[in-house]
Design a protein around this motif. Structure first.
Motif, PDB file in Angstrom:
ATOM      1  N   MET A   1      14.519  -4.197  -9.750  1.00 24.72           N
ATOM      2  CA  MET A   1      13.532  -4.302  -8.684  1.00 24.72           C
ATOM      3  C   MET A   1      13.574  -5.703  -8.102  1.00 24.72           C
ATOM      4  O   MET A   1      13.705  -6.684  -8.824  1.00 24.72           O
ATOM      5  N   THR A   2      13.458  -5.792  -6.805  1.00 22.05           N
ATOM      6  CA  THR A   2      13.432  -7.086  -6.128  1.00 22.05           C
ATOM      7  C   THR A   2      11.994  -7.540  -5.925  1.00 22.05           C
ATOM      8  O   THR A   2      11.053  -6.742  -6.052  1.00 22.05           O
ATOM      9  N   ILE A   3      11.823  -8.807  -5.573  1.00 21.41           N
ATOM     10  CA  ILE A   3      10.475  -9.315  -5.302  1.00 21.41           C
ATOM     11  C   ILE A   3       9.855  -8.574  -4.121  1.00 21.41           C
ATOM     12  O   ILE A   3       8.669  -8.238  -4.145  1.00 21.41           O
ATOM     13  N   GLY A   4      10.649  -8.266  -3.118  1.00 20.89           N
ATOM     14  CA  GLY A   4      10.131  -7.521  -1.969  1.00 20.89           C
ATOM     15  C   GLY A   4       9.653  -6.128  -2.363  1.00 20.89           C
ATOM     16  O   GLY A   4       8.586  -5.685  -1.932  1.00 20.89           O
ATOM     17  N   GLN A   5      10.447  -5.449  -3.172  1.00 20.50           N
ATOM     18  CA  GLN A   5      10.063  -4.120  -3.639  1.00 20.50           C
ATOM     19  C   GLN A   5       8.793  -4.187  -4.483  1.00 20.50           C
ATOM     20  O   GLN A   5       7.922  -3.317  -4.382  1.00 20.50           O
ATOM     21  N   LYS A   6       8.675  -5.225  -5.301  1.00 14.22           N
ATOM     22  CA  LYS A   6       7.490  -5.375  -6.155  1.00 14.22           C
ATOM     23  C   LYS A   6       6.248  -5.625  -5.325  1.00 14.22           C
ATOM     24  O   LYS A   6       5.191  -5.032  -5.580  1.00 14.22           O
ATOM     25  N   ILE A   7       6.360  -6.481  -4.328  1.00 12.25           N
ATOM     26  CA  ILE A   7       5.211  -6.757  -3.458  1.00 12.25           C
ATOM     27  C   ILE A   7       4.778  -5.486  -2.738  1.00 12.25           C
ATOM     28  O   ILE A   7       3.590  -5.163  -2.686  1.00 12.25           O
ATOM     29  N   LYS A   8       5.741  -4.734  -2.226  1.00 11.72           N
ATOM     30  CA  LYS A   8       5.423  -3.480  -1.542  1.00 11.72           C
ATOM     31  C   LYS A   8       4.760  -2.499  -2.503  1.00 11.72           C
ATOM     32  O   LYS A   8       3.763  -1.850  -2.151  1.00 11.72           O
ATOM     33  N   GLN A   9       5.288  -2.403  -3.707  1.00 11.87           N
ATOM     34  CA  GLN A   9       4.715  -1.498  -4.704  1.00 11.87           C
ATOM     35  C   GLN A   9       3.269  -1.881  -5.019  1.00 11.87           C
ATOM     36  O   GLN A   9       2.387  -1.012  -5.037  1.00 11.87           O
ATOM     37  N   LEU A  10       3.030  -3.159  -5.250  1.00 12.48           N
ATOM     38  CA  LEU A  10       1.670  -3.619  -5.554  1.00 12.48           C
ATOM     39  C   LEU A  10       0.727  -3.338  -4.394  1.00 12.48           C
ATOM     40  O   LEU A  10      -0.399  -2.872  -4.591  1.00 12.48           O
ATOM     41  N   ARG A  11       1.194  -3.621  -3.195  1.00 11.79           N
ATOM     42  CA  ARG A  11       0.370  -3.405  -2.002  1.00 11.79           C
ATOM     43  C   ARG A  11       0.034  -1.940  -1.822  1.00 11.79           C
ATOM     44  O   ARG A  11      -1.124  -1.562  -1.603  1.00 11.79           O
ATOM     45  N   GLU A  12       1.043  -1.079  -1.944  1.00 10.56           N
ATOM     46  CA  GLU A  12       0.817   0.358  -1.759  1.00 10.56           C
ATOM     47  C   GLU A  12      -0.052   0.947  -2.863  1.00 10.56           C
ATOM     48  O   GLU A  12      -0.895   1.801  -2.592  1.00 10.56           O
ATOM     49  N   GLN A  13       0.134   0.498  -4.089  1.00 14.57           N
ATOM     50  CA  GLN A  13      -0.684   0.997  -5.201  1.00 14.57           C
ATOM     51  C   GLN A  13      -2.160   0.659  -5.019  1.00 14.57           C
ATOM     52  O   GLN A  13      -3.025   1.399  -5.458  1.00 14.57           O
ATOM     53  N   SER A  14      -2.414  -0.455  -4.354  1.00 14.25           N
ATOM     54  CA  SER A  14      -3.801  -0.854  -4.125  1.00 14.25           C
ATOM     55  C   SER A  14      -4.383  -0.219  -2.858  1.00 14.25           C
ATOM     56  O   SER A  14      -5.575  -0.365  -2.587  1.00 14.25           O
ATOM     57  N   GLY A  15      -3.528   0.450  -2.079  1.00  8.70           N
ATOM     58  CA  GLY A  15      -3.989   1.066  -0.837  1.00  8.70           C
ATOM     59  C   GLY A  15      -4.149   0.078   0.307  1.00  8.70           C
ATOM     60  O   GLY A  15      -4.769   0.394   1.319  1.00  8.70           O
ATOM     61  N   MET A  16      -3.571  -1.096   0.157  1.00  6.28           N
ATOM     62  CA  MET A  16      -3.688  -2.127   1.185  1.00  6.28           C
ATOM     63  C   MET A  16      -2.612  -1.940   2.260  1.00  6.28           C
ATOM     64  O   MET A  16      -1.479  -1.612   1.953  1.00  6.28           O
ATOM     65  N   LYS A  17      -2.977  -2.157   3.486  1.00  2.40           N
ATOM     66  CA  LYS A  17      -2.024  -2.081   4.595  1.00  2.40           C
ATOM     67  C   LYS A  17      -1.281  -3.417   4.715  1.00  2.40           C
ATOM     68  O   LYS A  17      -1.774  -4.455   4.294  1.00  2.40           O
ATOM     69  N   GLN A  18      -0.099  -3.355   5.325  1.00  3.09           N
ATOM     70  CA  GLN A  18       0.690  -4.568   5.511  1.00  3.09           C
ATOM     71  C   GLN A  18      -0.088  -5.636   6.257  1.00  3.09           C
ATOM     72  O   GLN A  18      -0.041  -6.807   5.892  1.00  3.09           O
ATOM     73  N   ARG A  19      -0.791  -5.234   7.290  1.00  2.00           N
ATOM     74  CA  ARG A  19      -1.505  -6.227   8.095  1.00  2.00           C
ATOM     75  C   ARG A  19      -2.601  -6.922   7.284  1.00  2.00           C
ATOM     76  O   ARG A  19      -2.889  -8.091   7.498  1.00  2.00           O
ATOM     77  N   GLU A  20      -3.207  -6.181   6.333  1.00  2.96           N
ATOM     78  CA  GLU A  20      -4.238  -6.785   5.486  1.00  2.96           C
ATOM     79  C   GLU A  20      -3.638  -7.849   4.566  1.00  2.96           C
ATOM     80  O   GLU A  20      -4.176  -8.952   4.446  1.00  2.96           O
ATOM     81  N   LEU A  21      -2.521  -7.498   3.911  1.00  2.45           N
ATOM     82  CA  LEU A  21      -1.887  -8.453   3.011  1.00  2.45           C
ATOM     83  C   LEU A  21      -1.345  -9.640   3.798  1.00  2.45           C
ATOM     84  O   LEU A  21      -1.501 -10.786   3.374  1.00  2.45           O
ATOM     85  N   ALA A  22      -0.735  -9.379   4.928  1.00  4.69           N
ATOM     86  CA  ALA A  22      -0.214 -10.465   5.758  1.00  4.69           C
ATOM     87  C   ALA A  22      -1.332 -11.434   6.125  1.00  4.69           C
ATOM     88  O   ALA A  22      -1.159 -12.656   6.062  1.00  4.69           O
ATOM     89  N   SER A  23      -2.484 -10.900   6.476  1.00  2.04           N
ATOM     90  CA  SER A  23      -3.635 -11.733   6.832  1.00  2.04           C
ATOM     91  C   SER A  23      -4.087 -12.574   5.640  1.00  2.04           C
ATOM     92  O   SER A  23      -4.361 -13.776   5.778  1.00  2.04           O
ATOM     93  N   LYS A  24      -4.146 -11.969   4.474  1.00  2.00           N
ATOM     94  CA  LYS A  24      -4.578 -12.692   3.272  1.00  2.00           C
ATOM     95  C   LYS A  24      -3.590 -13.792   2.884  1.00  2.00           C
ATOM     96  O   LYS A  24      -3.975 -14.813   2.319  1.00  2.00           O
ATOM     97  N   LEU A  25      -2.311 -13.582   3.196  1.00  2.00           N
ATOM     98  CA  LEU A  25      -1.285 -14.582   2.887  1.00  2.00           C
ATOM     99  C   LEU A  25      -1.073 -15.560   4.040  1.00  2.00           C
ATOM    100  O   LEU A  25      -0.291 -16.491   3.920  1.00  2.00           O
TER     101      LEU A  25
END
Length: 96
Positions: free
Chosen positions: A1-25
């Motif tokens: 697993m890559t870091i990108g895949q892990k971030i996507k997995q964590l985000r999707e498991q939490s039900g967070m949208k990309q725009r939400e995570l992008a905003s938080k980061l």
């Protein structure tokens, strides 16, 4: 697993949208998309934020992040695997 895949997995498991995570980061949604698709590298300091947000292992995220950095460095090198073996033996030597 890559870091990108892990971030996507964590985000999707939490039900967070990309725009939400992008905003938080404090990064663009397009940039996050490229991170999740392993086209861009996230900043190391963002790993702590991701770890805290998703209650994920900071050590695992850092390991995946470093693995991507190493891969990017050697991916086009004919002696890449040989270099990794030597680096591994040097790491063992310097640990003592």
């Amino acid at each position: 697993m890559t870091i990108g895949q892990k971030i996507k997995q964590l985000r999707e498991q939490s039900g967070m949208k990309q725009r939400e995570l992008a905003s938080k980061l404090d990064i663009g949604e397009g940039f996050l998309s490229k991170v999740e698709n392993d086209q861009k590298q996230i900043k190391r300091e963002d790993l702590k934020k991701i770890s805290d947000l998703f209650k994920a292992s900071h050590e695992e995220l850092t390991t995946l992040w470093l693995a991507n950095k190493v891969y990017d460095l050697i991916k086009n090198e004919n002696q890449g695997l040989d270099a990794l073996k030597i680096a591994e033996s040097q790491k063992k030597y310097y640990r003592k």
